[in-house]
Design a protein around this motif. Structure first.
Motif, mmCIF file in Angstrom:
data_model
loop_
_atom_site.group_PDB
_atom_site.id
_atom_site.type_symbol
_atom_site.label_atom_id
_atom_site.label_comp_id
_atom_site.label_asym_id
_atom_site.label_seq_id
_atom_site.Cartn_x
_atom_site.Cartn_y
_atom_site.Cartn_z
ATOM 1 N N MET A 63 -4.089 3.777 7.318
ATOM 2 C CA MET A 63 -4.866 3.326 6.145
ATOM 3 C C MET A 63 -5.319 1.828 6.024
ATOM 4 N N ARG A 64 -4.210 1.203 6.137
ATOM 5 C CA ARG A 64 -4.572 -0.399 6.153
ATOM 6 C C ARG A 64 -5.473 -0.913 7.004
ATOM 7 N N THR A 65 -5.328 -0.325 8.338
ATOM 8 C CA THR A 65 -6.147 -0.633 9.440
ATOM 9 C C THR A 65 -7.672 -0.289 8.968
ATOM 10 N N LEU A 66 -7.891 0.890 8.328
ATOM 11 C CA LEU A 66 -9.241 1.405 7.836
ATOM 12 C C LEU A 66 -9.701 0.455 6.636
ATOM 13 N N ALA A 67 -8.911 -0.119 5.777
ATOM 14 C CA ALA A 67 -9.298 -0.988 4.673
ATOM 15 C C ALA A 67 -9.629 -2.275 5.547
ATOM 16 N N ASP A 68 -9.133 -2.755 6.658
ATOM 17 C CA ASP A 68 -9.479 -4.018 7.179
ATOM 18 C C ASP A 68 -10.798 -3.881 7.747
ATOM 19 N N LEU A 69 -10.974 -2.771 8.397
ATOM 20 C CA LEU A 69 -12.303 -2.440 9.242
ATOM 21 C C LEU A 69 -13.506 -2.208 8.350
ATOM 22 N N LEU A 70 -13.081 -1.749 7.088
ATOM 23 C CA LEU A 70 -14.214 -1.302 6.277
ATOM 24 C C LEU A 70 -14.333 -2.485 5.355
ATOM 25 N N ALA A 71 -13.513 -3.506 5.437
ATOM 26 C CA ALA A 71 -13.772 -4.862 4.575
ATOM 27 C C ALA A 71 -13.720 -4.438 3.160
ATOM 28 N N CYS A 72 -12.534 -3.472 2.762
ATOM 29 C CA CYS A 72 -12.319 -3.064 1.330
ATOM 30 C C CYS A 72 -10.917 -3.007 1.169
ATOM 31 N N ASP A 73 -10.697 -2.718 -0.255
ATOM 32 C CA ASP A 73 -9.495 -2.788 -0.764
ATOM 33 C C ASP A 73 -8.587 -1.375 -0.316
ATOM 34 N N ALA A 74 -7.465 -1.503 -0.058
ATOM 35 C CA ALA A 74 -6.660 -0.365 0.459
ATOM 36 C C ALA A 74 -6.582 0.641 -0.780
ATOM 37 N N SER A 75 -6.909 0.557 -1.765
ATOM 38 C CA SER A 75 -6.898 1.790 -3.141
ATOM 39 C C SER A 75 -8.548 2.133 -2.825
ATOM 40 N N ASN A 76 -9.326 1.599 -2.328
ATOM 41 C CA ASN A 76 -10.691 2.118 -1.938
ATOM 42 C C ASN A 76 -10.494 3.268 -1.139
ATOM 43 N N VAL A 77 -9.775 2.874 0.119
ATOM 44 C CA VAL A 77 -9.431 3.635 1.103
ATOM 45 C C VAL A 77 -8.839 4.960 0.690
ATOM 46 N N THR A 78 -7.904 4.874 -0.174
ATOM 47 C CA THR A 78 -7.355 5.794 -0.596
ATOM 48 C C THR A 78 -8.047 6.827 -1.243
ATOM 49 N N GLY A 79 -9.163 6.301 -2.002
ATOM 50 C CA GLY A 79 -9.949 7.120 -2.589
ATOM 51 C C GLY A 79 -11.197 8.183 -1.684
#
Length: 156
Positions: A63-79
Motif C-alpha cells: 500500500m505504501r508503494t501505491l501511495a507513492d505511485l499515486l502521489a497521495c497520502d497513505a490514508s487515501n490509499v486505504t480508502g
C-alpha cells in the motif's frame, strides 16, 4: 534547347520548438489522456484514482508503494482499497516477507476490469497503432529521457 529548371530555394526547416512549448504539448496530451481515462473508469463506476490504482496492480504491491505511485497520502490509499475491495476488484494479503506489510492484489474481476479499461483507451488512442516499430522505439526512448525514473520501472 531545353532550359534548366529554375532553382527553387528549399524551405528552411522550422525551428525546433522551445522546451516550454514541448512541456505545454506534453501537458495537453496528459490532460487529454486522463480525461479519457476518467470517462472510461466512470463508465465502470470507478473514480479516476480507483481506475489508476487498478491499472498499477500488475503484480502484488504494498500500500505504501501505491501511495507513492499515486502521489497521495497513505490514508487515501486505504480508502481507495476499501472501496475496490468492497466491489471485489482487489484483495489485501500480508506480505510473506514481512507480515506487517499489506499487499494489494487484483482479483479476477479486477483483472477483467483493467483489461476492459485498457481496450477502450486503446480504441481512443488509435494513433499508437499507426506507429511503426522504429517510431515505437523512438517514443519509448524519448519518454525515458524525459521521465528517467518512469523508464527504469519494469514495463507494464
Amino acid at each position: 534547347m531545353t532550359r534548366p529548371a529554375p532553382h527553387v530555394p528549399s524551405a528552411a526547416p522550422a525551428p525546433a520548438p522551445a522546451s516550454v512549448q514541448l512541456m505545454d504539448q506534453l501537458a495537453q496530451a496528459a490532460a487529454s489522456y486522463y480525461r479519457n481515462f476518467a470517462a472510461v473508469a466512470a463508465g465502470r463506476g470507478l473514480t479516476l484514482m480507483q481506475g489508476k490504482m487498478l491499472s498499477l496492480l500488475r503484480q502484488p504491491m504494498p500500500m505504501r508503494t501505491l501511495a507513492d505511485l499515486l502521489a497521495c497520502d497513505a490514508s487515501n490509499v486505504t480508502g481507495i482499497v476499501d472501496r475496490l475491495e468492497a466491489r471485489e476488484l482487489v484483495r489485501r494479503e500480508a506480505d510473506p516477507a514481512d507480515r506487517r506489510v499489506k499487499l494489494v492484489l487484483l482479483t479476477e474481476s479486477g483483472q477483467r476490469t483493467v483489461e476492459e479499461i485498457r481496450a477502450e483507451l486503446m480504441s481512443e488512442l488509435s494513433g499508437l497503432e499507426t506507429l511503426d516499430e522504429a517510431d515505437r522505439h523512438a517514443l519509448r526512448r524519448l519518454l525515458g529521457q524525459i521521465f528517467p525514473a518512469e523508464h527504469a520501472r519494469p514495463p507494464r
